[in-house]
Write a protein that holds these residues in place. Structure first.
Motif, PDB file in Angstrom:
ATOM      1  N   LYS A  99      -7.428  14.333  -3.664  1.00  0.00           N
ATOM      2  CA  LYS A  99      -7.504  13.641  -4.951  1.00  0.00           C
ATOM      3  C   LYS A  99      -8.919  13.663  -5.497  1.00  0.00           C
ATOM      4  O   LYS A  99      -9.149  13.916  -6.694  1.00  0.00           O
ATOM      5  N   ARG A 100      -9.906  13.410  -4.652  1.00  0.00           N
ATOM      6  CA  ARG A 100     -11.299  13.407  -5.118  1.00  0.00           C
ATOM      7  C   ARG A 100     -11.721  14.791  -5.594  1.00  0.00           C
ATOM      8  O   ARG A 100     -12.385  14.931  -6.625  1.00  0.00           O
ATOM      9  N   LEU A 124      -3.244  11.795   7.520  1.00  0.00           N
ATOM     10  CA  LEU A 124      -2.647  12.061   6.207  1.00  0.00           C
ATOM     11  C   LEU A 124      -3.436  11.423   5.075  1.00  0.00           C
ATOM     12  O   LEU A 124      -3.758  12.070   4.082  1.00  0.00           O
ATOM     13  N   LYS A 125      -3.757  10.134   5.215  1.00  0.00           N
ATOM     14  CA  LYS A 125      -4.422   9.441   4.115  1.00  0.00           C
ATOM     15  C   LYS A 125      -5.788  10.048   3.814  1.00  0.00           C
ATOM     16  O   LYS A 125      -6.179  10.176   2.652  1.00  0.00           O
ATOM     17  N   ASP A 126      -6.512  10.425   4.852  1.00  0.00           N
ATOM     18  CA  ASP A 126      -7.834  11.018   4.629  1.00  0.00           C
ATOM     19  C   ASP A 126      -7.712  12.333   3.862  1.00  0.00           C
ATOM     20  O   ASP A 126      -8.495  12.610   2.954  1.00  0.00           O
ATOM     21  N   VAL A 127      -6.728  13.155   4.217  1.00  0.00           N
ATOM     22  CA  VAL A 127      -6.541  14.433   3.525  1.00  0.00           C
ATOM     23  C   VAL A 127      -6.089  14.204   2.086  1.00  0.00           C
ATOM     24  O   VAL A 127      -6.557  14.872   1.155  1.00  0.00           O
ATOM     25  N   GLY A 165      -0.292  13.965  -3.417  1.00  0.00           N
ATOM     26  CA  GLY A 165      -1.048  14.016  -2.171  1.00  0.00           C
ATOM     27  C   GLY A 165      -1.533  15.402  -1.821  1.00  0.00           C
ATOM     28  O   GLY A 165      -2.516  15.564  -1.107  1.00  0.00           O
ATOM     29  N   HIS A 166      -0.830  16.453  -2.316  1.00  0.00           N
ATOM     30  CA  HIS A 166      -1.217  17.828  -2.016  1.00  0.00           C
ATOM     31  C   HIS A 166      -2.236  18.307  -3.051  1.00  0.00           C
ATOM     32  O   HIS A 166      -2.642  17.568  -3.947  1.00  0.00           O
ATOM     33  N   ARG A 167      -2.641  19.580  -2.955  1.00  0.00           N
ATOM     34  CA  ARG A 167      -3.558  20.182  -3.925  1.00  0.00           C
ATOM     35  C   ARG A 167      -3.029  21.556  -4.304  1.00  0.00           C
ATOM     36  O   ARG A 167      -2.785  22.405  -3.447  1.00  0.00           O
ATOM     37  N   ASN A 168      -2.863  21.794  -5.594  1.00  0.00           N
ATOM     38  CA  ASN A 168      -2.341  23.065  -6.104  1.00  0.00           C
ATOM     39  C   ASN A 168      -3.323  23.594  -7.136  1.00  0.00           C
ATOM     40  O   ASN A 168      -3.204  23.320  -8.319  1.00  0.00           O
ATOM     41  N   GLN A 222     -14.970  -0.225  -5.309  1.00  0.00           N
ATOM     42  CA  GLN A 222     -14.037  -0.077  -6.423  1.00  0.00           C
ATOM     43  C   GLN A 222     -13.289   1.244  -6.340  1.00  0.00           C
ATOM     44  O   GLN A 222     -12.083   1.302  -6.601  1.00  0.00           O
ATOM     45  N   ASP A 223     -14.008   2.312  -5.971  1.00  0.00           N
ATOM     46  CA  ASP A 223     -13.350   3.617  -5.824  1.00  0.00           C
ATOM     47  C   ASP A 223     -12.304   3.587  -4.725  1.00  0.00           C
ATOM     48  O   ASP A 223     -11.208   4.145  -4.872  1.00  0.00           O
ATOM     49  N   GLU A 224     -12.640   2.923  -3.616  1.00  0.00           N
ATOM     50  CA  GLU A 224     -11.703   2.847  -2.507  1.00  0.00           C
ATOM     51  C   GLU A 224     -10.466   2.047  -2.903  1.00  0.00           C
ATOM     52  O   GLU A 224      -9.326   2.414  -2.566  1.00  0.00           O
ATOM     53  N   GLN A 225     -10.668   0.972  -3.631  1.00  0.00           N
ATOM     54  CA  GLN A 225      -9.531   0.158  -4.078  1.00  0.00           C
ATOM     55  C   GLN A 225      -8.657   0.952  -5.047  1.00  0.00           C
ATOM     56  O   GLN A 225      -7.424   0.917  -4.968  1.00  0.00           O
ATOM     57  N   ALA A 226      -9.307   1.694  -5.965  1.00  0.00           N
ATOM     58  CA  ALA A 226      -8.535   2.508  -6.914  1.00  0.00           C
ATOM     59  C   ALA A 226      -7.747   3.591  -6.190  1.00  0.00           C
ATOM     60  O   ALA A 226      -6.604   3.902  -6.556  1.00  0.00           O
ATOM     61  N   MET A 227      -8.333   4.166  -5.135  1.00  0.00           N
ATOM     62  CA  MET A 227      -7.641   5.194  -4.371  1.00  0.00           C
ATOM     63  C   MET A 227      -6.421   4.614  -3.659  1.00  0.00           C
ATOM     64  O   MET A 227      -5.339   5.227  -3.634  1.00  0.00           O
TER      65      MET A 227
END
Length: 624
Positions: free
Chosen positions: A555-556, A547-550, A459-462, A159-164
């Motif tokens: 996000k997590r 990219l997707k993994d990062v 997608g980034h982190r601030n 479910q977490d993977e689908q939500a991501m």
């Protein structure tokens, strides 16, 4: 938010303009969105249909409609950029259908593995009937509970993977059909057609953005580099650092032309060439709250630096008036905006104290509207973008605010949200705003007060620092930002899709991004002590590998931090500042030979702080 949710339905090979695509409703079936929102069962079914495999193992022919749909989708752009690109930008991002089939196979394989694990568990089915029955008589309820917990964990992970995946595909559109082609443009320029527009088209071409790669490093500073700024002609680059020094670079030769002591007592946050000054005047601000001006000579010397204003808190940003060689604005954590005119005996004039109700709002960023220089926008320690007009500031009327913008979901948010940076587009029609541990939002600057955002870039982190954001391209075609993960992200402005992804800082955080004013290039800096230069010289476009993994990791981590620390931004910022203050003890006494006499009196302001020791008003400095 119709714009933000809109989807492009331009067919492959179409010529629809990106602007019209972003105004259209979101009823079209975006293959990318469908890709990330498909549940595992549906994806598996699609995979079976695509391979034409029936339940009995017999091959069935693929329906004609599906074959046509596959042919249409093979040339569309995909988010992961797994396909090949060409300099003409045609077929840039490869086939999404192939990616969908691969993901469907992975999910189908994952489901098969989970089924196998269940069969291998005690009482989970399969062979060994007699032994299984004997074990069943002696099994305890704890074993059953453990099996149920494992199944629940697997279901939760799915479910977490689908939500991501759904999050990755939300509020993005199809990339528009490329409008610039290298070979026809070069041929047209050779015969004199459209030569005046060639450079503009090149700098805004997606195919070149996807070929950006590291060209070189400028190494001179001994602390984190917090600011970068090209002079108007683009021949020189100014950088400022935690080491309290400013360096003027001949970036093309990777050589420092001038280095001088800024006169600041703490981290230099910004240093900018004033326009129309012949590169002879540099304005600076820092954590000590001082606003200083450096006078540079034509012989590559710094005559001196003067303090022209003093904030009671850190001053993070300056805003230049593109039409003036002697005036600019400053904003500080004391909520004050100063208008500074170097032609006056007392340069600093307090324009406004930013408030929400009766509470002051500390400021991190300020920017002047290039199309209407009377207007400026500020952001800081709350969720609102505020726009002021110098001619109409009346603090008794709505605290002087002309209009405010904020993403609708943040208006009543309990989380403490801050704006770390905002910038206007090239024509002043749009405002780009970066929020701490949130996304980047694009507002229409011409909309009425309270309007919601038009686009969102994610997608980034601030989180860890006061991070910058900027437009890239002569017509603001792209959005560029650094990240706590150490990468540089470039989004296509209209589709909100990531088109470039580069590792930009070994120290882990990219803060500052400065596009070249006339060439397709970029300068960046962060916690590393160098400046990095990027140019579109790669032989092949980016594959967006990893990219997707990062993005998922960012996000997590953001979600986990928001749950654990709802009010951690100030703590993180303080930790970073204290860490770098402990590590810096620069050699402030370095001086060159042949210094010029200190003859000018310091400039001061009646609005400057009396509570802070701003350091020396006047510092003589020479190149080293």
């Amino acid at each position: 938010m119709a714009d933000a949710d809109s989807k492009s339905s331009v067919p492959n090979g179409g010529t629809e303009d990106p602007e019209s695509a972003e105004d259209r409703g979101g009823e079209g079936d975006s293959s990318s969105t469908a890709e990330v929102q498909a549940c595992p069962d549906t994806a598996a079914a699609d995979s079976s249909a695509a391979t034409g495999s029936g339940e009995g193992g017999e091959d069935r022919p693929m329906p004609e409609a599906d074959r046509n749909k596959e042919d249409e989708e093979e040339d569309t752009d995909s988010m992961d950029g797994s396909g090949l690109y060409s300099l003409t930008e045609e077929g840039e991002l490869g086939s999404e259908e192939g990616g969908r089939r691969e993901r469907a196979k992975e999910e189908e394989s994952g489901g098969t593995k989970r089924t196998a694990r269940k069969r291998n568990r005690p009482g989970g089915g399969g062979g060994g009937g007699g032994g299984g029955a004997g074990m069943g008589r002696h099994s305890s309820s704890s074993d059953e509970d453990e099996n149920e917990e494992e199944e629940d964990e697997e279901l939760e992970e799915d479910q977490d993977e689908q939500a991501m995946e759904e999050w990755l595909g939300a509020e993005v559109q199809e990339l528009s059909v490329p409008v610039w082609r290298a070979v026809p443009s070069l041929r047209a320029r050779e015969i004199g057609w459209g030569s005046g527009q060639f450079v503009r088209h090149v700098c805004g071409a997606r195919g070149l953005v996807q070929r950006l790669e590291l060209q070189g490093r400028l190494e001179r500073h001994t602390g984190c580099v917090n600011t970068l700024h090209f002079n108007p002609s683009g021949t020189r680059l100014a950088s400022g650092s935690d080491d309290l020094r400013v360096v003027i670079w001949d970036w093309a030769k990777l050589r420092a032309e001038l280095e001088f002591d800024s006169g600041h007592k703490s981290n230099v946050f910004q240093a900018k060439f004033l326009p129309h000054s012949g590169d002879s005047t540099l304005a600076m601000c820092a954590r000590d709250g001082q606003i200083r001006v450096a006078e540079l000579s034509a012989t590559q010397r710094c005559k001196n630096t003067k303090r022209v204003a003093q904030h009671k808190g850190a001053a993070h940003k300056l805003a230049l008036d593109p039409d003036s060689r002697c005036s600019f604005l400053s904003a500080g954590e004391d909520a004050v905006v100063f208008g500074i005119d170097l032609c006056l005996d007392r340069p600093a004039n307090k324009l406004v104290v930013v408030k929400e109700g009766d509470k002051k709002v500390g400021l991190y960023t300020i920017f002047v509207n290039p199309a209407n220089t009377h207007q400026f926008a500020v952001g800081g320690r709350d969720q609102y973008v505020r726009i002021y007009d110098r001619r109409k500031i009346n603090e008794n009327n709505n605290n002087g605010v002309l209009k405010k913008f904020c993403p609708s979901h943040l208006v009543n948010s309990e989380s403490k949200t801050n704006i770390t940076c905002l910038v206007y587009s090239h024509d002043g029609s749009e405002l780009l705003t970066s929020y701490n541990d949130e996304d980047i939002y694009l507002f229409d600057a011409n909309h009425s007060d309270g309007a919601d955002y038009r686009r969102k870039y994610k997608g980034h982190r601030n989180n860890a620092t006061v991070k910058g954001v900027n437009f890239y391209g002569p017509r603001s075609e792209f959005v560029v930002s650094g990240s706590d993960c150490g990468h540089i992200y470039l989004w296509d402005k209209n589709s909100a899709r990531i088109v470039q992804f580069m590792e930009g800082d070994r120290g882990g955080v990219v803060n500052c991004l400065e596009p070249h004013p006339h060439l397709p290039g970029l300068a960046t800096s962060g916690l590393d002590h160098d400046v990095k230069l990027w140019a579109p010289t790669a032989e092949t476009p980016t594959s967006l590998k990893g990219l997707k993994d990062v993005m998922k990791k960012n996000k997590r981590e953001r979600d986990e931090d928001s749950v654990r620390h709802g009010d951690q931004y100030d703590t993180q910022l303080l930790w970073f500042l204290m860490r770098h203050m402990r590590n810096r003890r620069p050699q402030r006494a370095r001086r060159g030979e042949g210094g010029e006499a200190d003859t000018d009196e310091s400039w001061s302001s009646p609005d400057s702080s009396d509570e802070e020791d701003g350091g020396p008003d006047h510092v003589q400095c020479m190149s080293s």
